[in-house]
Motif scaffolding. Sequence first.
Motif, PDB file in Angstrom:
ATOM      1  N   MET A 142     -23.545   0.788 -31.360  1.00  0.00           N
ATOM      2  CA  MET A 142     -22.756  -0.395 -30.360  1.00  0.00           C
ATOM      3  C   MET A 142     -23.175  -1.745 -30.526  1.00  0.00           C
ATOM      4  O   MET A 142     -24.059  -2.248 -31.329  1.00  0.00           O
ATOM      5  CB  MET A 142     -23.888   0.174 -28.476  1.00  0.00           C
ATOM      6  CG  MET A 142     -23.621   1.530 -27.829  1.00  0.00           C
ATOM      7  SD  MET A 142     -24.646   1.715 -27.060  1.00  0.00           S
ATOM      8  CE  MET A 142     -25.837   2.336 -28.145  1.00  0.00           C
ATOM      9  N   LYS A 143     -22.238  -2.472 -29.231  1.00  0.00           N
ATOM     10  CA  LYS A 143     -22.701  -4.138 -29.314  1.00  0.00           C
ATOM     11  C   LYS A 143     -22.484  -4.255 -27.762  1.00  0.00           C
ATOM     12  O   LYS A 143     -21.901  -3.775 -26.780  1.00  0.00           O
ATOM     13  CB  LYS A 143     -21.321  -4.931 -29.872  1.00  0.00           C
ATOM     14  CG  LYS A 143     -21.427  -5.050 -31.187  1.00  0.00           C
ATOM     15  CD  LYS A 143     -20.755  -6.282 -32.050  1.00  0.00           C
ATOM     16  CE  LYS A 143     -21.251  -6.124 -33.097  1.00  0.00           C
ATOM     17  NZ  LYS A 143     -20.074  -7.326 -33.617  1.00  0.00           N
ATOM     18  N   ALA A 144     -22.834  -5.598 -27.370  1.00  0.00           N
ATOM     19  CA  ALA A 144     -22.961  -6.307 -25.935  1.00  0.00           C
ATOM     20  C   ALA A 144     -22.770  -7.152 -25.883  1.00  0.00           C
ATOM     21  O   ALA A 144     -23.942  -8.222 -27.131  1.00  0.00           O
ATOM     22  CB  ALA A 144     -23.800  -5.954 -25.214  1.00  0.00           C
ATOM     23  N   VAL A 145     -21.657  -8.341 -25.157  1.00  0.00           N
ATOM     24  CA  VAL A 145     -21.871  -9.590 -25.610  1.00  0.00           C
ATOM     25  C   VAL A 145     -22.758 -10.050 -23.616  1.00  0.00           C
ATOM     26  O   VAL A 145     -22.072  -9.593 -22.680  1.00  0.00           O
ATOM     27  CB  VAL A 145     -20.540 -10.040 -25.329  1.00  0.00           C
ATOM     28  CG1 VAL A 145     -19.996 -11.603 -24.404  1.00  0.00           C
ATOM     29  CG2 VAL A 145     -19.532  -9.210 -26.168  1.00  0.00           C
ATOM     30  N   PHE A 146     -23.461 -10.769 -23.839  1.00  0.00           N
ATOM     31  CA  PHE A 146     -24.558 -10.722 -22.432  1.00  0.00           C
ATOM     32  C   PHE A 146     -24.795 -12.682 -22.245  1.00  0.00           C
ATOM     33  O   PHE A 146     -25.076 -13.005 -23.164  1.00  0.00           O
ATOM     34  CB  PHE A 146     -25.211 -10.134 -22.686  1.00  0.00           C
ATOM     35  CG  PHE A 146     -26.419 -10.278 -21.703  1.00  0.00           C
ATOM     36  CD1 PHE A 146     -25.923  -9.928 -20.163  1.00  0.00           C
ATOM     37  CD2 PHE A 146     -27.771  -9.873 -21.324  1.00  0.00           C
ATOM     38  CE1 PHE A 146     -26.723  -9.870 -19.232  1.00  0.00           C
ATOM     39  CE2 PHE A 146     -28.464 -10.199 -20.123  1.00  0.00           C
ATOM     40  CZ  PHE A 146     -28.132  -9.677 -19.134  1.00  0.00           C
ATOM     41  N   GLY A 147     -24.364 -13.353 -21.074  1.00  0.00           N
ATOM     42  CA  GLY A 147     -25.103 -14.510 -20.888  1.00  0.00           C
ATOM     43  C   GLY A 147     -24.180 -14.712 -19.956  1.00  0.00           C
ATOM     44  O   GLY A 147     -23.649 -14.377 -18.646  1.00  0.00           O
TER      45      GLY A 147
ATOM     46  N   VAL B 160     -12.236  -1.455 -19.364  1.00  0.00           N
ATOM     47  CA  VAL B 160     -11.674  -2.202 -19.105  1.00  0.00           C
ATOM     48  C   VAL B 160     -11.246  -2.123 -20.346  1.00  0.00           C
ATOM     49  O   VAL B 160     -11.841  -1.629 -21.367  1.00  0.00           O
ATOM     50  CB  VAL B 160     -11.854  -3.462 -19.235  1.00  0.00           C
ATOM     51  CG1 VAL B 160     -12.342  -4.364 -18.008  1.00  0.00           C
ATOM     52  CG2 VAL B 160     -12.596  -3.431 -19.893  1.00  0.00           C
ATOM     53  N   PRO B 161      -9.893  -2.069 -21.084  1.00  0.00           N
ATOM     54  CA  PRO B 161      -9.455  -1.178 -22.059  1.00  0.00           C
ATOM     55  C   PRO B 161      -9.366  -2.264 -23.176  1.00  0.00           C
ATOM     56  O   PRO B 161     -10.235  -3.982 -23.318  1.00  0.00           O
ATOM     57  CB  PRO B 161      -7.724  -1.049 -22.360  1.00  0.00           C
ATOM     58  CG  PRO B 161      -7.492  -1.701 -20.382  1.00  0.00           C
ATOM     59  CD  PRO B 161      -8.611  -1.885 -19.982  1.00  0.00           C
TER      60      PRO B 161
ATOM     61  N   TYR C 134     -17.359  -1.083 -21.669  1.00  0.00           N
ATOM     62  CA  TYR C 134     -17.805  -1.242 -19.855  1.00  0.00           C
ATOM     63  C   TYR C 134     -18.268  -2.860 -19.474  1.00  0.00           C
ATOM     64  O   TYR C 134     -19.092  -3.129 -20.217  1.00  0.00           O
ATOM     65  CB  TYR C 134     -18.474  -0.359 -19.452  1.00  0.00           C
ATOM     66  CG  TYR C 134     -18.845  -0.356 -18.235  1.00  0.00           C
ATOM     67  CD1 TYR C 134     -17.559   0.390 -16.989  1.00  0.00           C
ATOM     68  CD2 TYR C 134     -20.063  -0.738 -17.533  1.00  0.00           C
ATOM     69  CE1 TYR C 134     -18.195   0.744 -15.429  1.00  0.00           C
ATOM     70  CE2 TYR C 134     -20.531  -0.770 -15.263  1.00  0.00           C
ATOM     71  CZ  TYR C 134     -19.397   0.321 -15.427  1.00  0.00           C
ATOM     72  OH  TYR C 134     -19.894   0.374 -13.814  1.00  0.00           O
ATOM     73  N   ARG C 135     -17.553  -3.718 -18.118  1.00  0.00           N
ATOM     74  CA  ARG C 135     -18.109  -4.587 -17.699  1.00  0.00           C
ATOM     75  C   ARG C 135     -18.422  -4.951 -16.750  1.00  0.00           C
ATOM     76  O   ARG C 135     -18.370  -4.746 -15.424  1.00  0.00           O
ATOM     77  CB  ARG C 135     -16.873  -5.259 -18.087  1.00  0.00           C
ATOM     78  CG  ARG C 135     -16.929  -7.090 -17.052  1.00  0.00           C
ATOM     79  CD  ARG C 135     -15.570  -7.625 -17.404  1.00  0.00           C
ATOM     80  NE  ARG C 135     -14.820  -7.912 -18.289  1.00  0.00           N
ATOM     81  CZ  ARG C 135     -13.273  -7.843 -18.855  1.00  0.00           C
ATOM     82  NH1 ARG C 135     -12.261  -7.948 -17.277  1.00  0.00           N
ATOM     83  NH2 ARG C 135     -12.582  -7.890 -19.787  1.00  0.00           N
ATOM     84  N   VAL C 136     -19.646  -6.343 -16.139  1.00  0.00           N
ATOM     85  CA  VAL C 136     -20.394  -5.999 -15.397  1.00  0.00           C
ATOM     86  C   VAL C 136     -19.811  -7.800 -15.133  1.00  0.00           C
ATOM     87  O   VAL C 136     -20.519  -8.265 -16.070  1.00  0.00           O
ATOM     88  CB  VAL C 136     -21.640  -5.527 -15.217  1.00  0.00           C
ATOM     89  CG1 VAL C 136     -22.677  -6.322 -13.821  1.00  0.00           C
ATOM     90  CG2 VAL C 136     -22.197  -4.159 -15.596  1.00  0.00           C
ATOM     91  N   GLN C 137     -19.551  -8.692 -14.406  1.00  0.00           N
ATOM     92  CA  GLN C 137     -19.411  -9.322 -13.574  1.00  0.00           C
ATOM     93  C   GLN C 137     -20.500 -10.008 -12.643  1.00  0.00           C
ATOM     94  O   GLN C 137     -20.030  -8.832 -11.565  1.00  0.00           O
ATOM     95  CB  GLN C 137     -18.485  -9.938 -13.558  1.00  0.00           C
ATOM     96  CG  GLN C 137     -17.901  -9.839 -15.080  1.00  0.00           C
ATOM     97  CD  GLN C 137     -15.865 -10.068 -14.675  1.00  0.00           C
ATOM     98  OE1 GLN C 137     -15.316  -9.061 -14.367  1.00  0.00           O
ATOM     99  NE2 GLN C 137     -15.628 -11.011 -14.344  1.00  0.00           N
TER     100      GLN C 137
ATOM    101  N   VAL D 268     -18.948   0.622 -26.460  1.00  0.00           N
ATOM    102  CA  VAL D 268     -19.924   1.983 -27.861  1.00  0.00           C
ATOM    103  C   VAL D 268     -18.462   2.599 -28.082  1.00  0.00           C
ATOM    104  O   VAL D 268     -17.364   2.564 -28.156  1.00  0.00           O
ATOM    105  CB  VAL D 268     -20.051   2.863 -26.957  1.00  0.00           C
ATOM    106  CG1 VAL D 268     -20.531   3.805 -27.082  1.00  0.00           C
ATOM    107  CG2 VAL D 268     -21.377   2.407 -25.482  1.00  0.00           C
ATOM    108  N   TRP D 269     -18.344   2.773 -29.304  1.00  0.00           N
ATOM    109  CA  TRP D 269     -17.846   2.927 -30.480  1.00  0.00           C
ATOM    110  C   TRP D 269     -18.013   4.426 -30.971  1.00  0.00           C
ATOM    111  O   TRP D 269     -19.424   4.740 -30.663  1.00  0.00           O
ATOM    112  CB  TRP D 269     -17.935   2.878 -31.928  1.00  0.00           C
ATOM    113  CG  TRP D 269     -17.280   1.602 -32.233  1.00  0.00           C
ATOM    114  CD1 TRP D 269     -16.247   1.142 -32.440  1.00  0.00           C
ATOM    115  CD2 TRP D 269     -17.760   0.124 -31.804  1.00  0.00           C
ATOM    116  NE1 TRP D 269     -15.509  -0.143 -32.474  1.00  0.00           N
ATOM    117  CE2 TRP D 269     -16.968  -1.114 -31.757  1.00  0.00           C
ATOM    118  CE3 TRP D 269     -19.078  -0.696 -31.281  1.00  0.00           C
ATOM    119  CZ2 TRP D 269     -16.778  -2.103 -31.647  1.00  0.00           C
ATOM    120  CZ3 TRP D 269     -19.742  -1.899 -31.149  1.00  0.00           C
ATOM    121  CH2 TRP D 269     -18.248  -2.152 -31.348  1.00  0.00           C
TER     122      TRP D 269
END
Length: 660
Positions: A143-148, A45-46, A79-82, A10-11
């Motif tokens: 915003m962007k999201a990396v999802f997979g 995360v940074p 923000y990261r979710v694994q 998020v910017w």
Amino acid sequence: KQQMYFELVVWGVTRGDLGWILSKHPDSVLKRDVRKGRNAVAQFVPPTESFWPSQIAASGGHKGKGDGDGEGEDEVAVYRVQIRNDPVQFVETMRLMNLPSYVHSQLSAVCPYNLVIFRDVLSSLLLEKFAAECKRATDSFKMKAVFGPWASETNKAVALFSRVQLDAVPLPEEPRTLIISTRDNICVAEFVQKIYVVSHLLTRKVEARYAPDNQRDSLKQLASNWQQSLDRWMKRVVNNDQQVDAQEIDDKAEEQVKQEEKANEPTVAKKEGEADLPVKETEETDVEAEETRLLPSKRRGQGEEVLVVKRVSLHDRRHTVIVDYLKALYPDNVVAPLSKAEKAKKAKAAPAPKGKGKGKGKGKEVKEKKADDDEEEHSDGDEEAAFEATNTAGLRILDYGCSAGRLSSALAETFGQSKIIAMDADVHSLRKKRLRAFRNILPVHCNLLYPPAKRLEDNLDIVVMCEVIEHFHKEHRSRLMQMLCHYMRPKHMVITTPNIAYNVLIPNMKTPFRHPDHKIEYTRAEWEHEVLQPLQRAGYTTTEQNLMEDVEIQPSFVVFAARTNDKLWNHALGHGYAHELVGMNEDIFLPQNGVLVPGKKMSKGYAAWSFVENAPNMFYAAPTIAPTDYNPEAPNYLEHPAGAFSFYAKIGITKLTGER
């Protein structure tokens, strides 16, 4: 990576403010075993420690070290979710759910099984339950999201995300991963809600058992604030319209992909004196034009004749040639074609598929059909009864390898009082609506090398195998021809397959074959050896037919075969296949543990649902017992490694990888 991952970028917001929006402390790490062996790790995360920092830098950069202390447009928070499944616990869970425990995309892919944890981790955001101290919950951001990773091809996901005003593109380093971005600045909750809802809709047919009605109701609730911006069809989807099933969502996304590909096709103009130009063939699915040629046709205009360019689908051309031949062969079985008004009336009068309906006022929603190995036949009882009631005086036609059913539909319309058996290994192709529009079509899902004997026990008049045989390995092609000639043994056969000599005429063709699943594309000598000669040796008279007129090199070989000499029929070979196929389709009871193994499961083999859904993109395959028989030379072993090595060597496996 054996995990499902989601990274939100998020910017224009500090990490502290985003923490209030997400209901997460900026310095906390969520790390625990959530349920049934599914482990979730979620944290800020940074930006420099992002999985893909290049994507952040390419989209505007970030200020300082991204620790959340700064303000302004250059500030960025990540923000990261694994989500990771323990493989052993995963297998146990699948067994408890009575699902196949060997091949699954659910282990690490985007799917309802893992989206449950995604929902739990971000529940406050998805449900918009913000603390009173949260001041920026309704603010709009870039915003962007990396999802997979996604278990299937991402082009359909890209198309469906587009319908909710989000742009999605595959990540260059990880083609099964999507970069999803906002077109206009929107609030964080809307962005994540759209990602969750669309992902659930795209993957719910992978495991219908994990998508109960209350989950589908929650999707409707999550979309309540932004669904007004959607088109009419998408509103029906997110509102849980029972007329829209999982397959229609998949078909709609595929249709949009094809429309976009067609819109991006370069326009080729034919110059005077230039030869007709072929266009590369793509997969044999429900596409308007997979391979075309430019043909001249004449029309009247201003009193003069002018040449116009006409695009002709090769698939349509093949189907026309086949139908015209059979019409000439069986003129008494041809029915008059319906007018547009009659077709519309027939479609309107057709009963709704079983398990669907508006269901208003009933208090219960129609549950989604199970999509697992228990789904042995796609033909329900009503369809089969209607099929068996079809005029028994008509023809029995088998479309062997029917794909999406375009040829089956043409045959059903032309021979309206005949029975058309549409047989294929692809379960999704058999769900196409065109196959359900005719009562005289019976879709049959099976392994084409082990077809159900029940469907072939009556004499077949015609077997059509249009662009099918090239999808089989050599030894399987031999079996296929023997079954056709000596077991099914119809009165007439039609077989078509690509001519490899034509490929040099296809511009920009960079692969040896026209389709990635082709195991062969025939030369003239191979065509005669593998197809024509077996037909002739079995007592069939063969006649070859050109697909295109006035063309020296034909795109496909086409043969019409008529049974003329039964003295050449190999009865022993035919009865051998009959005995084998009947046995493959009989139930087997194991008294030691009281288990009944349905025969259809054995005959399906790799056509079984779990393999069809997951085999092209396997994420995990649990160890299985070695395929070896008891060896009397090693009496103390139920199975001996030497037997397994011998088995693999016999079938041509030269390298084995052991897992401790």
